[in-house]
Design a protein around this motif. Structure first.
Motif, mmCIF file in Angstrom:
data_model
loop_
_atom_site.group_PDB
_atom_site.id
_atom_site.type_symbol
_atom_site.label_atom_id
_atom_site.label_comp_id
_atom_site.label_asym_id
_atom_site.label_seq_id
_atom_site.Cartn_x
_atom_site.Cartn_y
_atom_site.Cartn_z
ATOM 1 N N LEU A 11 46.608 36.952 35.292
ATOM 2 C CA LEU A 11 45.752 35.905 35.930
ATOM 3 C C LEU A 11 45.669 34.550 34.971
ATOM 4 C CD1 LEU A 11 42.935 38.264 37.212
ATOM 5 C CD2 LEU A 11 45.090 37.955 38.275
ATOM 6 N N TYR A 16 47.936 30.180 38.506
ATOM 7 C CA TYR A 16 46.526 30.182 38.920
ATOM 8 C C TYR A 16 45.433 29.157 38.207
ATOM 9 C CZ TYR A 16 47.944 35.133 40.483
ATOM 10 O OH TYR A 16 48.614 36.079 41.012
ATOM 11 N N ASP A 157 45.139 37.656 49.284
ATOM 12 C CA ASP A 157 46.378 37.658 49.026
ATOM 13 C C ASP A 157 46.499 37.085 47.358
ATOM 14 O OD1 ASP A 157 47.416 38.649 51.293
ATOM 15 O OD2 ASP A 157 47.399 36.470 52.195
ATOM 16 N N ASN A 158 45.703 36.002 47.004
ATOM 17 C CA ASN A 158 45.521 35.408 45.707
ATOM 18 C C ASN A 158 45.026 36.388 44.663
ATOM 19 O OD1 ASN A 158 44.257 33.984 43.385
ATOM 20 N ND2 ASN A 158 44.923 32.128 44.351
ATOM 21 N N LYS A 159 45.780 36.872 43.654
ATOM 22 C CA LYS A 159 45.338 37.971 42.881
ATOM 23 C C LYS A 159 44.037 37.628 41.990
ATOM 24 C CE LYS A 159 49.710 40.401 42.560
ATOM 25 N NZ LYS A 159 50.734 40.902 41.525
ATOM 26 N N ASP A 162 41.147 37.634 44.328
ATOM 27 C CA ASP A 162 40.805 39.172 44.781
ATOM 28 C C ASP A 162 40.121 39.561 43.692
ATOM 29 O OD1 ASP A 162 41.489 41.283 46.760
ATOM 30 O OD2 ASP A 162 42.183 42.268 44.927
ATOM 31 N N TRP A 163 40.691 39.773 42.129
ATOM 32 C CA TRP A 163 39.656 39.916 41.270
ATOM 33 C C TRP A 163 38.271 39.637 41.092
ATOM 34 C CZ3 TRP A 163 37.741 37.321 37.037
ATOM 35 C CH2 TRP A 163 37.411 38.102 35.957
#
Length: 306
Positions: A11, A16, A157-159, A162-163
């Protein structure tokens, strides 16, 4: 079932960095006093209405379809207030994810918690009808502080996002379930858990039946309500997290259990559920997510509405 997420070094990848910048900015902004956040959020919403012309059209069209008797001037005023709520929704997401419990309690009043307690005394799971109010993140946080449950969501969809959303939502709740995991929801309800559930969007033709919603006689409505209520026999309890006018804070209203749900078929259940949704939406119509293309799925042969 999603548990508390572990941070990953992935991340920190440069892809990002822009997202990290936005997160940091939101974190710093919500440190401001709430009256200032209220003015800022409403101002952002008015700016967004000028930029997001397509979404403004969708909101206006939804109001036109749902409330055909509403005068045009009243509809335009509703769209403006709705976009102010959109701006506040962004601010409230930061509040929900980053504010400590004491600061949230300072600005929230609650009522109706006895309905949840009654369901627990009867050893029932609770299908908590949450709806897509623009206050939903903050409402889910305060509800979870009182009655931790399980959130139903669509993985981002964006990790990184989402986290973050999973971490933020689990600050006051037990876990998360993918909205496609009906078996997991049924299992949780049978275990007398609380499931935060939003049956008010258009989830496409494969997952829907057509039922009346306000003045739209054929609105695509999820089949999930029928499957969950028939299989798990939970207490169906709506709640409304409502923003008070003029920056006075919020109230979370837990409504009485909806009893005697018709279960003869999916359409009967969907029709009754939409009536429940209508009653809740009318408690704060300007704060509902009218920007969603609620009526994008149409019966075969019918023209598009957008």
């Amino acid at each position: 079932m999603t548990q508390l997420p572990q941070f990953s070094r992935e991340l920190l990848h440069p892809r990002y960095w822009l997202t990290w910048f936005g997160i940091a900015l939101l974190y710093l902004v919500v440190l401001l006093p709430y009256p200032l956040l209220y003015r800022l959020g409403c101002g952002l919403g008015r700016l967004a209405m000028r930029i997001m012309k397509r979404r403004a059209f969708i909101a206006r069209r939804n109001l036109e379809l749902c409330f055909p008797a509403m005068p045009a001037a009243e509809r335009d005023a509703m769209v403006k207030r709705n976009f102010e709520s959109v701006g506040m929704g962004l601010i409230e997401t930061g509040m929900a994810w980053f504010w400590p419990d004491w600061r949230i309690r300072k600005w929230f009043a609650t009522s109706g918690d006895e309905h949840i307690k009654q369901a627990k005394r009867e050893n029932k799971g609770v299908l908590l009808i949450g709806l897509h109010f623009l206050t939903l993140e903050l409402g889910a946080r305060i509800f979870g502080m009182l009655n931790p449950g399980i959130g139903v969501y669509r993985p981002n969809d964006n990790k990184l996002l989402d986290w973050l959303q999973t971490w933020g939502r689990m600050r006051s709740n037990k876990s998360m379930l993918d909205r496609k995991d009906l078996k997991g929801m049924i299992r949780a309800l049978k275990n007398t858990d609380i499931i935060w559930y939003a049956p008010d969007h258009d989830y496409g033709p494969q997952s829907s039946v057509f039922a009346p919603f306000f003045a739209v006689q054929q609105a695509a409505t999820t089949k999930g309500s029928y499957l969950l209520i028939r299989s798990a026999k939970p207490a169906v309890i709506p709640f409304v997290p409502r923003r008070l006018p003029h920056g006075k804070g919020y109230e979370m209203i837990v409504l009485p259990e909806v009893t005697n749900f018709p279960l003869e078929d999916e359409v009967a259940t969907a029709t009754r559920m939409n009536q429940v949704l209508e009653e809740a939406i009318l408690m704060a119509p300007e704060q509902y997510m009218w920007l969603h293309r609620r009526f994008k799925t149409r019966p075969q042969g019918e023209p598009k509405l957008y």
